[in-house]
Enzyme design. Structure first.
Site, PDB file in Angstrom:
ATOM      1  N   LYS A 140       0.839  -1.200   0.000  1.00  0.00           N
ATOM      2  CA  LYS A 140       0.000   0.000   0.000  1.00  0.00           C
ATOM      3  C   LYS A 140       0.877   1.255   0.000  1.00  0.00           C
ATOM      4  O   LYS A 140       0.612   2.201  -0.739  1.00  0.00           O
ATOM      5  CB  LYS A 140      -0.950  -0.014   1.212  1.00  0.00           C
ATOM      6  CG  LYS A 140      -2.092  -1.008   1.001  1.00  0.00           C
ATOM      7  CD  LYS A 140      -2.861  -1.368   2.242  1.00  0.00           C
ATOM      8  CE  LYS A 140      -3.802  -2.529   1.906  1.00  0.00           C
ATOM      9  NZ  LYS A 140      -4.412  -3.151   3.085  1.00  0.00           N
TER      10      LYS A 140
ATOM     11  N   GLN B 176      -5.177  -1.988   9.243  1.00  0.00           N
ATOM     12  CA  GLN B 176      -4.963  -3.308   8.629  1.00  0.00           C
ATOM     13  C   GLN B 176      -5.561  -4.407   9.530  1.00  0.00           C
ATOM     14  O   GLN B 176      -5.257  -4.478  10.713  1.00  0.00           O
ATOM     15  CB  GLN B 176      -3.456  -3.541   8.430  1.00  0.00           C
ATOM     16  CG  GLN B 176      -3.110  -4.809   7.688  1.00  0.00           C
ATOM     17  CD  GLN B 176      -3.598  -4.810   6.243  1.00  0.00           C
ATOM     18  OE1 GLN B 176      -3.485  -3.824   5.528  1.00  0.00           O
ATOM     19  NE2 GLN B 176      -4.178  -5.927   5.816  1.00  0.00           N
TER      20      GLN B 176
ATOM     21  N   ASP C 139     -11.744   2.039   3.311  1.00  0.00           N
ATOM     22  CA  ASP C 139     -12.088   0.618   3.162  1.00  0.00           C
ATOM     23  C   ASP C 139     -13.606   0.440   3.017  1.00  0.00           C
ATOM     24  O   ASP C 139     -14.073  -0.639   2.678  1.00  0.00           O
ATOM     25  CB  ASP C 139     -11.627  -0.167   4.406  1.00  0.00           C
ATOM     26  CG  ASP C 139     -10.346  -0.947   4.154  1.00  0.00           C
ATOM     27  OD1 ASP C 139     -10.056  -1.226   2.971  1.00  0.00           O
ATOM     28  OD2 ASP C 139      -9.654  -1.274   5.130  1.00  0.00           O
TER      29      ASP C 139
END
Ligand code: NDP
Length: 285
Positions: free
Chosen positions: A53, A97, A120
């Site tokens: 990322k 995460q 997300d």
């Protein structure tokens, strides 16, 4: 012969387009879109994802902020960091995460993220907006699948779409997006009766169950489009494989995604896309 949908190439194309848009954005606004990624603990797979990322941010021209917290971080410490980032105007996207270590309540942490920075799209506010079809962000994996279909010129309208898997991050939002694209959608799960029969009706089959090479040719209608979201290790050799038995299924499809190189690379491209959208909504002139 099927058309193999090249997720790696499509993802690279999206990232290239984003890099161009980011250049223009920076010239116009004087700042870059910023993504903060928090990782707690030492999970090796998560560390690889996080590294990828940061690399994608760098390549596109975003500013990335990395937070590597120790395994024994408390919930209060993690939430305090998220709240600090919520108020940091250099940060437009916040990603925690997953999975988090067991002593941390994932739901509570995700709820702390400002929905405008929830790249997300896991926050209930954003989930609700997706449900009513008025959204800012889409969860990255199902959005990646829709982008693969779109860029491969596969129309969903009026098609029988079967999604196998009903998780909150893949199956359910995937079904909703196919519905919004005017597909006729069926969602299957572990209690579905006659799974094979249902799958054999699919013009578009999305496999997202996390079972290595579960779907063989007997599940496939001749000429179907098969999208394999699965990312598993094959027990025999430990290699990466999907939920679909590619060798047996591919000859019966019109389009198919391979694993690796299909849906996987799209997830990160869509995360970058969401970060750009967040920056454009929040701070752009
Ligand atoms: P979950 O384990 O959360 O959900 C799996 C779903 O599959 C559940 O709804 C379960 O049903 C259903 N299921 C399991 N076994 C069967 C079966 N035999 N028949 C029918 N349905 C079944 O997984 P995720 O949704 O998180 O992930 C699915 C796969 O996608 C995994 O391989 C994961 O690694 C991969 N993945 C890939 C990503 C990418 O970037 N390419 C991103 C995210 C995930 P029930 O609800 O009844 O238990």
């Amino acid at each position: 012969m099927p058309n193999i949908i090249d997720g790696k190439a499509i993802s690279a194309e999206i990232r290239r387009e984003l890099a161009e848009k980011t250049q223009v954005f920076k010239e116009k606004n004087g700042f870059a879109p910023g993504l903060a990624v928090i990782i707690v603990g030492e999970d090796p797979a998560s560390k690889v994802y996080v590294r990828n990322k940061h690399r994608a941010c760098e390549e596109i021209g975003f500013t990335s902020f990395g937070y590597e917290l120790p395994e024994n971080t408390t919930e209060e410490e993690l939430i305090a960091l998220v709240e600090k980032l919520n108020h940091d105007n250099r940060v437009h996207g916040i990603l925690v995460q997953l999975p988090l270590p067991r002593h941390l309540d994932e739901e509570k942490v995700l709820l702390t993220i400002d929905p405008r920075k929830d790249v997300d799209a896991f926050h209930p506010y954003n989930v609700g907006k997706i449900m009513i079809g008025n959204y800012d962000f889409l969860p990255c994996t199902p959005a990646g699948v829709m982008e693969l279909l779109r860029r491969s010129h596969i129309s969903v309208e009026g098609k029988e779409c079967v999604v196998v898997g009903r998780s909150n991050i893949v199956g359910k939002p995937q079904a909703m997006l196919l519905l919004q694209a005017n597909g006729t959608v069926t969602i299957c799960h572990s209690r579905t009766k006659d799974l094979k029969e249902v799958c054999r009706r699919a013009d578009i089959l999305v496999a997202a169950i996390g079972k290595p090479e579960f779907f063989d040719a007997s599940y496939i209608k001749e000429g179907a489009v098969v999208i394999d979201v699965g990312m598993n290790r094959r027990p025999a050799d430990g290699k990466l494989c999907g939920d679909v038995d590619y060798a047996s299924v591919a000859p019966h499809t019109s389009y198919i995604t391979p694993v690796p190189g299909g849906v996987g690379p799209m997830t990160i491209a869509m995360l970058m896309q969401n970060t750009f959208t967040a920056a454009a909504k929040m701070g752009a002139k």
